[in-house]
Scaffold this motif. Structure first.
Motif, PDB file in Angstrom:
ATOM      1  N   TYR A   1       0.836  -1.209   0.000  1.00 29.77           N
ATOM      2  CA  TYR A   1       0.000   0.000   0.000  1.00 29.77           C
ATOM      3  C   TYR A   1       0.868   1.255   0.000  1.00 29.77           C
ATOM      4  N   LEU A   2       1.856   1.304   0.892  1.00 30.06           N
ATOM      5  CA  LEU A   2       2.746   2.470   0.939  1.00 30.06           C
ATOM      6  C   LEU A   2       3.585   2.549  -0.331  1.00 30.06           C
ATOM      7  N   GLY A   3       4.012   1.389  -0.832  1.00 29.31           N
ATOM      8  CA  GLY A   3       4.794   1.379  -2.063  1.00 29.31           C
ATOM      9  C   GLY A   3       4.017   1.934  -3.243  1.00 29.31           C
ATOM     10  N   SER A   4       2.716   1.624  -3.317  1.00 31.42           N
ATOM     11  CA  SER A   4       1.895   2.128  -4.424  1.00 31.42           C
ATOM     12  C   SER A   4       1.748   3.640  -4.348  1.00 31.42           C
ATOM     13  N   ILE A   5       1.690   4.192  -3.116  1.00 26.77           N
ATOM     14  CA  ILE A   5       1.587   5.646  -2.958  1.00 26.77           C
ATOM     15  C   ILE A   5       2.862   6.320  -3.456  1.00 26.77           C
ATOM     16  N   ILE A   6       4.009   5.785  -3.035  1.00 25.61           N
ATOM     17  CA  ILE A   6       5.289   6.359  -3.462  1.00 25.61           C
ATOM     18  C   ILE A   6       5.451   6.219  -4.976  1.00 25.61           C
ATOM     19  N   SER A   7       5.037   5.076  -5.510  1.00 26.22           N
ATOM     20  CA  SER A   7       5.126   4.858  -6.954  1.00 26.22           C
ATOM     21  C   SER A   7       4.253   5.854  -7.712  1.00 26.22           C
ATOM     22  N   SER A   8       3.089   6.172  -7.177  1.00 27.61           N
ATOM     23  CA  SER A   8       2.191   7.126  -7.832  1.00 27.61           C
ATOM     24  C   SER A   8       2.819   8.514  -7.888  1.00 27.61           C
ATOM     25  N   ILE A   9       3.507   8.906  -6.797  1.00 30.10           N
ATOM     26  CA  ILE A   9       4.173  10.209  -6.776  1.00 30.10           C
ATOM     27  C   ILE A   9       5.314  10.231  -7.788  1.00 30.10           C
ATOM     28  N   THR A  10       6.042   9.116  -7.880  1.00 26.86           N
ATOM     29  CA  THR A  10       7.114   9.025  -8.875  1.00 26.86           C
ATOM     30  C   THR A  10       6.554   9.142 -10.286  1.00 26.86           C
ATOM     31  N   ASN A  11       5.453   8.473 -10.553  1.00 23.95           N
ATOM     32  CA  ASN A  11       4.823   8.540 -11.877  1.00 23.95           C
ATOM     33  C   ASN A  11       4.340   9.957 -12.188  1.00 23.95           C
ATOM     34  N   ALA A  12       3.903  10.682 -11.147  1.00 25.87           N
ATOM     35  CA  ALA A  12       3.482  12.070 -11.356  1.00 25.87           C
ATOM     36  C   ALA A  12       4.660  12.909 -11.823  1.00 25.87           C
ATOM     37  N   ARG A  13       5.834  12.670 -11.242  1.00 29.09           N
ATOM     38  CA  ARG A  13       7.040  13.395 -11.675  1.00 29.09           C
ATOM     39  C   ARG A  13       7.395  13.014 -13.120  1.00 29.09           C
ATOM     40  N   VAL A  14       7.255  11.751 -13.475  1.00 24.85           N
ATOM     41  CA  VAL A  14       7.534  11.310 -14.845  1.00 24.85           C
ATOM     42  C   VAL A  14       6.617  12.033 -15.829  1.00 24.85           C
ATOM     43  N   MET A  15       5.327  12.098 -15.504  1.00 23.41           N
ATOM     44  CA  MET A  15       4.373  12.781 -16.385  1.00 23.41           C
ATOM     45  C   MET A  15       4.714  14.252 -16.519  1.00 23.41           C
ATOM     46  N   ALA A  16       5.152  14.879 -15.417  1.00 17.88           N
ATOM     47  CA  ALA A  16       5.533  16.291 -15.453  1.00 17.88           C
ATOM     48  C   ALA A  16       6.755  16.498 -16.347  1.00 17.88           C
TER      49      ALA A  16
END
Length: 234
Positions: free
Chosen positions: A7-22
């Protein structure tokens, strides 16, 4: 129910993906700026993620524990001598020819070293079985190579029985140093509608602070002119 680490890993992964999209959007903007007579002189907007602080409510659903065991260092001289004796006896012999003896002892030294590492990593006795199986396989190969038993007798060796005796002998020599219980699996309730059904005292709040540490490719040239690329912190 999700595991807490997933669960925590998915949250961190989502933030990383947000940076990738940016970053992908930044590239698109940079291309547009490069085509414009005036904008090409402007700095390209580039977003960086600073510190992200999250307060995450969850409720504990299920908890399982496991026992981690630390073992005393193996007395290699004594241990290898006992294993050598057990393997030699399994061939109906009390000693081996010089070359075969050296080969078997060398195998045991290497495999005992691997066994110690596996015990340290896995923290249970499972590696003893693998060690014993490998040792017996090596014994059969050496028995064939050095003709330690007749060709007719070699297929008749009871591999399972020899392995079992070796496991028992090895297990007796490995001593426990300490044991402790640790969490193996922790399932949590994270869905909002389910959390509303939980009593307030059953809910815990996880404070999570995430800071960005970017990586970038850097090109370096060695003294002999060879060029290499490495991924290094920004």
């Amino acid at each position: 129910m999700p595991n807490l680490n997933e669960y925590l890993g998915s949250i961190i992964s989502s933030i990383t993906n947000a940076r990738v999209m940016a970053d992908i959007q930044t590239v698109k903007v940079a291309e547009e700026y490069a085509k414009h007579d005036l904008l090409k002189h402007f700095a390209v907007p580039h977003m960086r993620v600073g510190d992200v602080e999250l307060t995450i409510p969850v409720a504990l659903d299920a908890l399982t524990e496991k026992t981690e065991t630390q073992y005393q260092p193996i007395d290699n001289t004594k241990f290898n001598s006992l294993m050598y004796k057990e393997l030699t006896n399994s061939l109906g012999r009390t000693s081996l020819p010089s070359k075969a003896s050296k080969a078997l002892r060398a195998v045991l030294v290497e495999q005992t070293h691997n066994l110690e590492q596996a015990l340290r990593m896995q923290q249970d006795m499972a590696p003893v079985t693998e060690y014993s199986q490998q040792a017996v396989r090596q014994l059969v190969q050496l028995a064939d190579e050095y003709q330690l038993v007749s060709r007719e007798s070699l297929p008749k060796l009871n591999i399972e029985q020899i392995t079992s005796r070796l496991v028992a002998a090895a297990t007796q020599e490995i001593k426990v140093l300490s044991q402790r219980k640790v969490i193996e699996n922790l399932n949590v309730i994270a869905e909002s509608h389910k959390l509303r059904e939980e009593k307030p005292e059953n809910i815990i709040y996880i404070k999570l602070k995430i800071s960005e540490d970017g990586m970038e490719w850097q090109q370096m040239e060695s003294s002999d002119g060879q060029i290499s690329r490495r991924l290094l912190p920004e």
